[in-house]
Motif scaffolding. Sequence first.
Motif, PDB file in Angstrom:
ATOM      1  N   GLY A   1       0.904  -1.171   0.233  1.00 15.01           N
ATOM      2  CA  GLY A   1       0.075  -0.291  -0.077  1.00 15.01           C
ATOM      3  C   GLY A   1       0.423   0.996   0.331  1.00 15.01           C
ATOM      4  N   ASP A   2       0.738   1.956   1.161  1.00 11.02           N
ATOM      5  CA  ASP A   2       1.338   3.569   0.940  1.00 11.02           C
ATOM      6  C   ASP A   2       2.428   3.093   1.933  1.00 11.02           C
ATOM      7  OD1 ASP A   2      -0.407   2.889   3.627  1.00 11.02           O
ATOM      8  OD2 ASP A   2      -0.565   5.103   3.678  1.00 11.02           O
ATOM      9  N   VAL A   3       2.790   2.046   1.903  1.00  7.18           N
ATOM     10  CA  VAL A   3       4.431   1.869   3.418  1.00  7.18           C
ATOM     11  C   VAL A   3       5.188   1.488   2.161  1.00  7.18           C
ATOM     12  CG1 VAL A   3       4.768   0.266   5.182  1.00  7.18           C
ATOM     13  CG2 VAL A   3       2.773   1.208   5.781  1.00  7.18           C
ATOM     14  N   SER A   4       6.540   1.848   2.743  1.00  5.48           N
ATOM     15  CA  SER A   4       7.637   0.594   1.651  1.00  5.48           C
ATOM     16  C   SER A   4       8.949   1.046   2.855  1.00  5.48           C
ATOM     17  CB  SER A   4       7.786   1.483   1.147  1.00  5.48           C
ATOM     18  OG  SER A   4       7.896   2.501   1.003  1.00  5.48           O
ATOM     19  N   VAL A   5       9.455  -0.383   2.811  1.00  8.65           N
ATOM     20  CA  VAL A   5      10.461  -0.438   3.666  1.00  8.65           C
ATOM     21  C   VAL A   5      10.991  -1.639   2.983  1.00  8.65           C
ATOM     22  CG1 VAL A   5      11.430  -2.130   5.582  1.00  8.65           C
ATOM     23  CG2 VAL A   5       8.960  -2.017   5.476  1.00  8.65           C
ATOM     24  N   ASP A   6      13.162  -0.852   3.200  1.00  6.69           N
ATOM     25  CA  ASP A   6      14.227  -1.430   2.763  1.00  6.69           C
ATOM     26  C   ASP A   6      14.988  -2.452   3.459  1.00  6.69           C
ATOM     27  OD1 ASP A   6      14.053  -0.226  -0.053  1.00  6.69           O
ATOM     28  OD2 ASP A   6      14.505   1.304   1.086  1.00  6.69           O
ATOM     29  N   ILE A   7      15.447  -3.583   2.996  1.00  8.54           N
ATOM     30  CA  ILE A   7      15.846  -4.266   3.934  1.00  8.54           C
ATOM     31  C   ILE A   7      17.324  -4.818   3.562  1.00  8.54           C
ATOM     32  CG2 ILE A   7      15.963  -6.352   5.436  1.00  8.54           C
ATOM     33  CD1 ILE A   7      12.525  -5.823   5.440  1.00  8.54           C
ATOM     34  N   VAL A   8      18.647  -4.378   4.895  1.00  5.74           N
ATOM     35  CA  VAL A   8      19.578  -5.312   4.371  1.00  5.74           C
ATOM     36  C   VAL A   8      19.804  -6.355   5.437  1.00  5.74           C
ATOM     37  CG1 VAL A   8      21.991  -4.657   3.554  1.00  5.74           C
ATOM     38  CG2 VAL A   8      20.332  -3.393   2.932  1.00  5.74           C
ATOM     39  N   MET A   9      20.712  -7.548   5.251  1.00  6.12           N
ATOM     40  CA  MET A   9      21.305  -8.791   6.196  1.00  6.12           C
ATOM     41  C   MET A   9      22.900  -8.457   5.478  1.00  6.12           C
ATOM     42  SD  MET A   9      18.053 -10.694   7.281  1.00  6.12           S
ATOM     43  CE  MET A   9      18.967 -11.815   8.355  1.00  6.12           C
ATOM     44  N   VAL A  10      23.596  -8.215   6.605  1.00  6.04           N
ATOM     45  CA  VAL A  10      25.083  -8.757   6.183  1.00  6.04           C
ATOM     46  C   VAL A  10      26.251  -8.336   7.671  1.00  6.04           C
ATOM     47  CG1 VAL A  10      25.216  -6.276   5.481  1.00  6.04           C
ATOM     48  CG2 VAL A  10      26.681  -7.684   4.197  1.00  6.04           C
ATOM     49  N   ASP A  11      26.882  -9.431   7.210  1.00  4.37           N
ATOM     50  CA  ASP A  11      27.823  -9.298   7.887  1.00  4.37           C
ATOM     51  C   ASP A  11      27.140  -9.533   9.867  1.00  4.37           C
ATOM     52  OD1 ASP A  11      29.644  -9.460   6.193  1.00  4.37           O
ATOM     53  OD2 ASP A  11      29.847  -7.469   6.198  1.00  4.37           O
ATOM     54  N   GLY A  12      26.173 -10.794   9.594  1.00  2.00           N
ATOM     55  CA  GLY A  12      25.465 -10.479  11.011  1.00  2.00           C
ATOM     56  C   GLY A  12      24.668  -9.519  11.774  1.00  2.00           C
ATOM     57  N   LEU A  13      24.983  -8.899  10.550  1.00  3.44           N
ATOM     58  CA  LEU A  13      23.817  -6.983  11.454  1.00  3.44           C
ATOM     59  C   LEU A  13      22.265  -6.997  10.228  1.00  3.44           C
ATOM     60  CD1 LEU A  13      26.805  -4.752  11.918  1.00  3.44           C
ATOM     61  CD2 LEU A  13      25.258  -6.588  13.914  1.00  3.44           C
ATOM     62  N   SER A  14      21.693  -6.571  10.934  1.00  2.00           N
ATOM     63  CA  SER A  14      19.878  -6.178   9.840  1.00  2.00           C
ATOM     64  C   SER A  14      19.609  -5.269  10.225  1.00  2.00           C
ATOM     65  CB  SER A  14      18.966  -7.461   9.924  1.00  2.00           C
ATOM     66  OG  SER A  14      19.261  -8.397  10.231  1.00  2.00           O
ATOM     67  N   TYR A  15      19.584  -4.144   8.760  1.00  2.00           N
ATOM     68  CA  TYR A  15      19.344  -2.826   8.977  1.00  2.00           C
ATOM     69  C   TYR A  15      18.013  -3.069   8.165  1.00  2.00           C
ATOM     70  CZ  TYR A  15      24.755  -2.162   9.590  1.00  2.00           C
ATOM     71  OH  TYR A  15      26.121  -2.873   9.547  1.00  2.00           O
ATOM     72  N   VAL A  16      16.797  -1.813   8.882  1.00  2.00           N
ATOM     73  CA  VAL A  16      16.037  -0.982   7.807  1.00  2.00           C
ATOM     74  C   VAL A  16      15.947  -0.163   8.080  1.00  2.00           C
ATOM     75  CG1 VAL A  16      12.882  -1.845   8.467  1.00  2.00           C
ATOM     76  CG2 VAL A  16      14.839  -3.462   8.786  1.00  2.00           C
ATOM     77  N   ARG A  17      15.127   0.532   7.127  1.00  2.00           N
ATOM     78  CA  ARG A  17      14.908   1.833   7.142  1.00  2.00           C
ATOM     79  C   ARG A  17      13.149   1.923   6.008  1.00  2.00           C
ATOM     80  NH1 ARG A  17      18.066   4.516   2.224  1.00  2.00           N
ATOM     81  NH2 ARG A  17      17.521   3.257   0.711  1.00  2.00           N
ATOM     82  N   GLY A  18      12.277   2.837   6.939  1.00  2.00           N
ATOM     83  CA  GLY A  18      11.233   2.492   5.900  1.00  2.00           C
ATOM     84  C   GLY A  18      10.572   4.313   5.563  1.00  2.00           C
ATOM     85  N   ASN A  19       9.512   4.371   4.795  1.00  2.00           N
ATOM     86  CA  ASN A  19       8.974   5.752   4.885  1.00  2.00           C
ATOM     87  C   ASN A  19       8.411   6.165   6.093  1.00  2.00           C
ATOM     88  OD1 ASN A  19       7.087   4.301   4.329  1.00  2.00           O
ATOM     89  ND2 ASN A  19       6.039   4.933   2.264  1.00  2.00           N
ATOM     90  N   PRO A  20       7.871   8.099   5.606  1.00  2.00           N
ATOM     91  CA  PRO A  20       7.028   8.297   6.746  1.00  2.00           C
ATOM     92  C   PRO A  20       5.961   7.569   7.260  1.00  2.00           C
ATOM     93  CG  PRO A  20       7.919  10.076   5.495  1.00  2.00           C
ATOM     94  CD  PRO A  20       8.336   8.628   4.149  1.00  2.00           C
ATOM     95  N   ALA A  21       5.385   6.480   6.131  1.00  2.00           N
ATOM     96  CA  ALA A  21       4.309   5.719   6.460  1.00  2.00           C
ATOM     97  C   ALA A  21       4.260   4.530   7.750  1.00  2.00           C
ATOM     98  CB  ALA A  21       3.455   5.732   5.120  1.00  2.00           C
ATOM     99  N   TYR A  22       5.953   4.046   7.124  1.00  2.00           N
ATOM    100  CA  TYR A  22       6.412   2.968   8.366  1.00  2.00           C
ATOM    101  C   TYR A  22       6.929   3.796   9.386  1.00  2.00           C
ATOM    102  CZ  TYR A  22       8.683  -1.131   9.109  1.00  2.00           C
ATOM    103  OH  TYR A  22       9.219  -2.610   9.873  1.00  2.00           O
ATOM    104  N   ALA A  23       7.075   4.456   9.497  1.00  2.00           N
ATOM    105  CA  ALA A  23       7.594   5.144  10.593  1.00  2.00           C
ATOM    106  C   ALA A  23       6.844   5.272  11.934  1.00  2.00           C
ATOM    107  CB  ALA A  23       8.248   5.566  10.669  1.00  2.00           C
ATOM    108  N   GLN A  24       5.038   5.988  11.014  1.00  2.00           N
ATOM    109  CA  GLN A  24       4.398   6.357  11.613  1.00  2.00           C
ATOM    110  C   GLN A  24       3.309   5.079  12.121  1.00  2.00           C
ATOM    111  OE1 GLN A  24       1.395   8.594   9.470  1.00  2.00           O
ATOM    112  NE2 GLN A  24       0.491   8.813  11.450  1.00  2.00           N
TER     113      GLN A  24
END
Length: 261
Positions: A122-145
Amino acid sequence: MMRLQRPFALLAGAAALALALAGCSRDAQAEAESPPEPAPPEADVSRWDPDSSDNGLWLLTGEPAIAQIVRAMRDAGPVTIEGSFTELVTPEDTEQDPYTDRRIALRYTGEYGRLSAAVTAGDVSVDIVMVDGLSYVRGNPAYAQTTGVEAFGEGWVCTTSPDVLLGDWAPLLEPAELVEALLSGAEEFAVMEPEPGAKTTEGVVGAAESPFGTLTLAAVGPPLPSAFLAGDVSGDGSFTFTGWGTAAEVSAPTDVAQPCE
């Protein structure tokens, strides 16, 4: 077309759950290197020519066939997936026509533990990275809200415990589980006997008199999927699977708003 345990309904439910709880989820070379395995006991082996180059998956139906596909995917390693599906809502008022609702899209490369993915719901978007034993997530304002985690909208949030951020996205971030979810709800699943010399065949999802999807599979070597196309009363969509066994080039993001501690 069936109305219970529909494949896109299963994924839509998983994505909705993730949004509610987040912030708390070998290509041709493999075909050449892996000889076809004898069909398991559930198959009618009398119909299979052991000198044939095909993998004999067409002798199986239902869960045994799905299990073979899922196992091949787990053994194959990295893959690139692109696709989307759109939910179809059927009003309780029978006089109203069905209408399209949320669209969920996925771009994914790698394998669990080393991957890069982008999910839109829908209006929510998320980017995900997993590397070297760590995980990273970021999203748009709708996801943060939606999650209540302001840092998601400011940059990458890092964690050493992927289940904290990624557990509820797992059906979309683990290819074998994704395909298993798409197929396991089908009342029937059958694989077509490949044409002589053909490198691919089709797995038919749904009852023979009213199929609602097809899964294109390797007919030689491990039965790895290359495409999925379906449409039923829960929605319609498609996914492609390419680059089996190709290691993903994934690096840790630099603009980390909340580093791992």
